[in-house]
Design an enzyme around this catalytic site. Structure first.
Site, PDB file in Angstrom:
ATOM      1  CB  CYS A  21      60.962  36.911  31.201  1.00 60.41           C
ATOM      2  SG  CYS A  21      61.049  38.693  30.937  1.00 60.41           S
ATOM      3  CG  ASP A  28      55.377  33.246  27.673  1.00 58.46           C
ATOM      4  OD1 ASP A  28      56.204  33.715  28.481  1.00 58.46           O
ATOM      5  OD2 ASP A  28      54.272  33.775  27.456  1.00 58.46           O
ATOM      6  CG  HIS A  71      56.419  35.732  30.940  1.00 50.87           C
ATOM      7  ND1 HIS A  71      56.877  35.680  29.634  1.00 50.87           N
ATOM      8  CD2 HIS A  71      56.924  36.856  31.484  1.00 50.87           C
ATOM      9  CE1 HIS A  71      57.613  36.747  29.394  1.00 50.87           C
ATOM     10  NE2 HIS A  71      57.660  37.480  30.489  1.00 50.87           N
TER      11      HIS A  71
END
Length: 369
Positions: free
Chosen positions: A49, A254, A256
């Site tokens: 990440c 994000d 993820h």
């Protein structure tokens, strides 16, 4: 023998006794490649990440460099070659400048094994090293250590009179087709730049286990600057790319959601939808931010850098805004050699010098007095 892996598009099938061969394998009208061995990760789930956040902040720098800060992506609109050149520098291929393969491999020299989680300082150091190979962008990447930005060091780095090619001021021709961010005839258009565009990354630790609220107003003001590239950081072991704020909340992207690797089509067209956020970004309270971050800025010209310096000086006068870092004209006498932390590509010491510290790896102990 070792297990063999058949790959077709994004599918993977494991067989224990499939014969090893370099020849293509055809099964029921489909072409497969077969390889044996290999113990490396096949996905960046669970560890990539921060690497992806590093790609995002650096991709924004390349967009500003080659397409301009006002450029916006519109789905279905025909884009210029420069746009695809930027994308090609980040695709998941080991020979792309800023691919996750390159970042992970370069991180080994920073003490991070492949598959190990990175912090903001580590990914900043890795991107600085990789940028030295990107002659098309010809960026000057400076990592400001010890919470101090030394203007003299940056001017020396950006006014180094090295060849500058490509870029928005010297755009690639529409006929130029390049795979890794560098046209084949780039040498024909090289010129001496008076100022190499600057990517300034400032690793910071704004508290022990949580962000000190005294820095919040300063952090907000950084997002308001026209030179802002955003912030990489997040929560412990969960990195995000912060692009702005509203009220007392940070706006972030994000990384993820794991997606299949993008492959260029037979027509050399690169599917680009997954490179862009097609839904509203996420928000979180500023108080939830992990104190270990890296703030990014892009100064395309010397005037941009001078303006940024003036804004930082004015920010230090804002009531209730505690400075996150110090801006000085010259290197303080107690500092080490400035070239140690910003090595040139031909430095003979590049292989043996290690980073001075990585803030996310530091252990803090509160002493009783």
């Amino acid at each position: 023998m070792d297990a063999a892996t058949l790959t077709y598009d994004t599918l993977r099938f494991e067989y224990e006794d499939f014969p090893e061969t370099k020849e293509p394998v055809w099964i029921l009208g489909r072409k497969y490649s077969v390889f044996t061995g290999g113990t490396g990760p096949t996905s960046d789930t669970g560890w990539g990440c921060m690497l992806r956040c590093g790609q995002m902040i650096f991709a924004q720098a390349l967009v500003c460099r080659h397409l301009g800060r006002d450029w916006r992506w519109i789905k279905g609109k025909r884009q210029t070659d420069n746009y695809y050149n930027v994308l090609n520098a980040f695709i998941d291929k080991k020979d792309s400048y800023y691919s996750i393969h390159q970042i992970a491999q370069m991180g080994v020299g920073e003490g991070k094994s492949i598959g190990q989680w990175y912090g903001p300082n580590t990914v900043a150091q890795v991107l600085r090293k990789l940028a030295t190979f990107d002659t098309w962008s010809s960026l000057a990447v400076h990592i400001a250590m010890d919470n101090t930005v030394v203007m003299e060091e940056i001017r020396r780095l950006c006014q180094s009179n090295v060849p500058c090619a490509g870029a928005a001021a010297c755009p690639a021709l529409e006929s130029d087709v390049l795979y890794n961010g560098c046209p084949e005839d780039v040498g024909l258009r090289e010129r001496l730049a008076l100022w190499k565009p600057l990517v300034l990354l400032i690793p910071l630790r704004l508290g022990l286990t949580e962000i000190n609220e005294a820095y919040i107003e300063t952090l907000k003001h950084c997002f308001m600057m026209p030179q802002s590239l955003g912030v990489i950081g997040g929560k412990p072991n969960s990195a995000h790319y912060f692009i702005g704020y509203v009220g007392e909340e940070l706006i972030y992207l994000d990384p993820h959601t794991t997606q299949p690797a993008v492959e260029p089509s037979d027509s050399s067209c690169l599917p680009d939808e997954s490179f862009h956020c097609q839904h509203p970004p996420c928000r979180m309270s500023i108080a939830e931010l992990d104190p270990s971050i890296a703030v990014g800025f892009f100064c395309n010209t010397e005037a941009d850098f001078n303006d940024w310096c003036q804004q930082i000086k004015k920010l230090s006068l804002v009531r209730g805004a505690l400075p996150m870092f110090e801006l000085v004209e010259r290197q303080p006498s107690h500092f080490s050699n400035p070239d140690v932390l910003n090595l040139t590509p031909d430095s003979s010491d590049a292989d043996r010098l290690e980073r001075f510290f990585d803030s996310e790896d530091e252990d803090f102990e509160i002493l009783s007095l």
